[in-house]
Design an enzyme around this catalytic site. Structure first.
Site, PDB file in Angstrom:
ATOM      1  N   THR A   1      32.832  44.177  45.869  1.00 32.07           N
ATOM      2  CA  THR A   1      32.957  45.627  45.989  1.00 32.07           C
ATOM      3  C   THR A   1      32.956  46.047  47.454  1.00 32.07           C
ATOM      4  OG1 THR A   1      31.881  46.054  43.881  1.00 32.07           O
ATOM      5  CG2 THR A   1      31.806  47.831  45.489  1.00 32.07           C
TER       6      THR A   1
ATOM      7  N   GLU B   1      34.365  35.963  51.241  1.00 34.19           N
ATOM      8  CA  GLU B   1      33.575  34.847  50.700  1.00 34.19           C
ATOM      9  C   GLU B   1      34.264  33.513  50.989  1.00 34.19           C
ATOM     10  OE1 GLU B   1      33.263  36.334  46.745  1.00 34.19           O
ATOM     11  OE2 GLU B   1      31.331  37.305  47.130  1.00 34.19           O
TER      12      GLU B   1
ATOM     13  N   ASN C   1      31.666  32.090  43.693  1.00 32.86           N
ATOM     14  CA  ASN C   1      31.984  32.945  42.557  1.00 32.86           C
ATOM     15  C   ASN C   1      31.886  32.257  41.201  1.00 32.86           C
ATOM     16  OD1 ASN C   1      32.744  35.739  43.473  1.00 32.86           O
ATOM     17  ND2 ASN C   1      33.773  34.439  44.963  1.00 32.86           N
TER      18      ASN C   1
ATOM     19  N   SER D   1      24.835  34.354  37.196  1.00 31.29           N
ATOM     20  CA  SER D   1      23.683  33.566  36.748  1.00 31.29           C
ATOM     21  C   SER D   1      22.796  33.186  37.934  1.00 31.29           C
ATOM     22  CB  SER D   1      24.154  32.330  36.004  1.00 31.29           C
ATOM     23  OG  SER D   1      25.070  31.619  36.792  1.00 31.29           O
TER      24      SER D   1
END
Lengths: 227, 201
Positions: free
Chosen positions: A1, A87, A222, A227
């Site tokens: 985001t 990332e 990712n 989790s």
């Protein structure tokens, strides 16, 4: 985001701030891609509190254009930091589509190249795979094909570290450059910052889009975000 | 292919900064982030000499998270004037959370409005995992305890508080001159590292 905000102590009218953020956002935050995914939460907002004692800047004020330009270049810097922190990213890549018939077409083409997984993995692997770039240009969802003429198309990599020759032509007037200096290509692609320039040669508009490479690390991050 | 890692923090995070007059920021670790990092930040405008103006662009994703809908409503109901605070939480996106999420977003804004004595003047942003409800008890407690300042560390911590998978906080600040010689300051904070291809309007 993507989240962000810009705050200033300049007094700006409400129609002025709306116009400034819209213009700046379209040329900054709306011109970045890490992975091609659009969030449900993306928001950029701007507040001007008017703490500086001066006349309110409105759309017809003499300072308006200058303020708009400053906010745009400032927003571009802020947006580029997001791409630099993509990332797993190891490269920061400017995709510059120039000499387009319309800005909208330049942007669509730049965005398509920036979102291509195959272009991004080639960048990670430092492979001068111009065919993937050209392929992305070809499937760009432009409104029509007026901005594209395959006989006028140039594609090149550009070094950003001041080394020479700074430009490495890969495609000239739609014809592959058979004399590509592969050693120089490797040098440019080994840089952390580089540019891909696509000259359409059908007009005068241009768009810069900022993207990064797609790496193994992106998958690691990712694969288990929730989790 | 193994590459030498780049120390992005030292390359891109400033060590000093000049910030716009009459803004204050605060941040706190509420416990929503499992690692105990800062996860809630508020920016507030303390200038009372003029009414502030504001604008925002939002995701064009058809499934807009509750904070997006709430912020849009606040901006429109105030006619883009007099918005004086932004509250941001990280760790939970409050997205795909239905009516409960909308109520939580409204509650968060109310808590900030009450703390800062504002009347429906707070925008809200959230980022993190989609499909989870906000831990409102922790967030309410954080809003209650948050302290404000205007120094460099305060601004840097504000930038840190909105990070998720970011490896460095994104804070920049610059000063510019008007034609009459008056200087104004622009400060920007952003976050994002993945799920990035915005198309905001």
């Amino acid at each position: 985001t993507l989240l962000g905000y810009l705050v200033t102590d300049l007094p700006i009218s409400s129609r002025g701030i709306k116009k400034i953020l819209s213009f700046a956002g379209e040329r900054s935050f709306n011109c970045i891609s890490v992975d091609g995914d659009m969030s449900t939460n993306d928001t950029i907002c701007m507040i001007a509190n008017g703490a500086v004692e001066t006349d309110v800047v409105d759309v017809d004020s003499p300072d308006f254009e200058d303020v708009c330009k400053n906010v745009t270049s400032f927003a571009q810097q802020l947006a580029q930091l997001v791409v630099r922190d993509g990332e797993g990213a190891t490269k920061f890549v400017t995709v510059r589509v120039t000499k387009s018939k319309t800005f909208e077409d330049a942007k669509i083409i730049a965005e398509t190249i920036s979102n291509s997984s195959l272009v991004k993995t080639a960048l990670y692997g430092e492979d001068a795979n111009w065919g993937r770039i050209l392929c992305a240009v070809g499937y760009s969802k432009t409104e029509n094909y007026d901005s594209l003429d395959e006989n006028k198309l140039n594609v090149k990599f550009v070094a950003t570290d001041g080394s020479t020759p700074s430009e490495l032509p890969l495609l000239i007037n739609g014809v592959p450059n058979l004399d590509v200096d592969e050693a120089r290509a490797s040098e440019i692609l080994a840089l952390n910052d580089l540019e891909i320039v696509v000259e359409l040669n059908t007009g005068e508009e241009e768009c810069n889009f900022w993207t990064c490479d797609l790496t193994h690390e992106y998958v690691t991050i990712n694969g288990d975000y929730r989790s | 292919k193994a590459k030498a890692p780049i120390d992005k923090y030292s390359l891109y995070v400033p060590k000093t900064g000049v910030f716009p007059k009459k803004f204050e920021v605060g941040s706190i670790a509420t416990g929503v982030k499992k690692n105990g990092n800062l996860d809630l930040g508020i920016i507030v405008n303390r200038n009372t000499s003029r009414k502030s103006t504001s604008s925002a662009v939002f995701t064009t994703n058809r499934f807009k998270a509750a904070p997006v809908l709430k912020s849009k409503e606040v901006l429109e109901s105030n006619n883009y004037e007099g918005v004086n605070a932004i509250v941001v939480n990280s760790g939970c996106a409050n997205s795909m959370t239905g009516e409960v999420g909308m109520r939580d977003a409204e509650k968060m804004c109310d808590l900030v409005n009450n703390k800062l004595h504002l009347d429906n003047q707070t925008l809200i942003m959230s980022t993190g995992v989609i499909g989870q409800k906000l831990q409102m008890e922790k967030i309410a407690n954080g809003i209650d305890k948050i302290k404000f300042g205007s120094g460099f560390e305060d601004w840097l911590n504000m930038a840190k508080s909105i990070c998720t998978t970011d490896t460095f906080p994104k804070l920049i600040s610059s000063q510019f001159k008007l034609q009459n010689g008056k200087v104004y300051t622009l400060t920007g904070i952003s976050k994002g590292a993945g799920m990035i291809c915005p198309n905001m309007a």
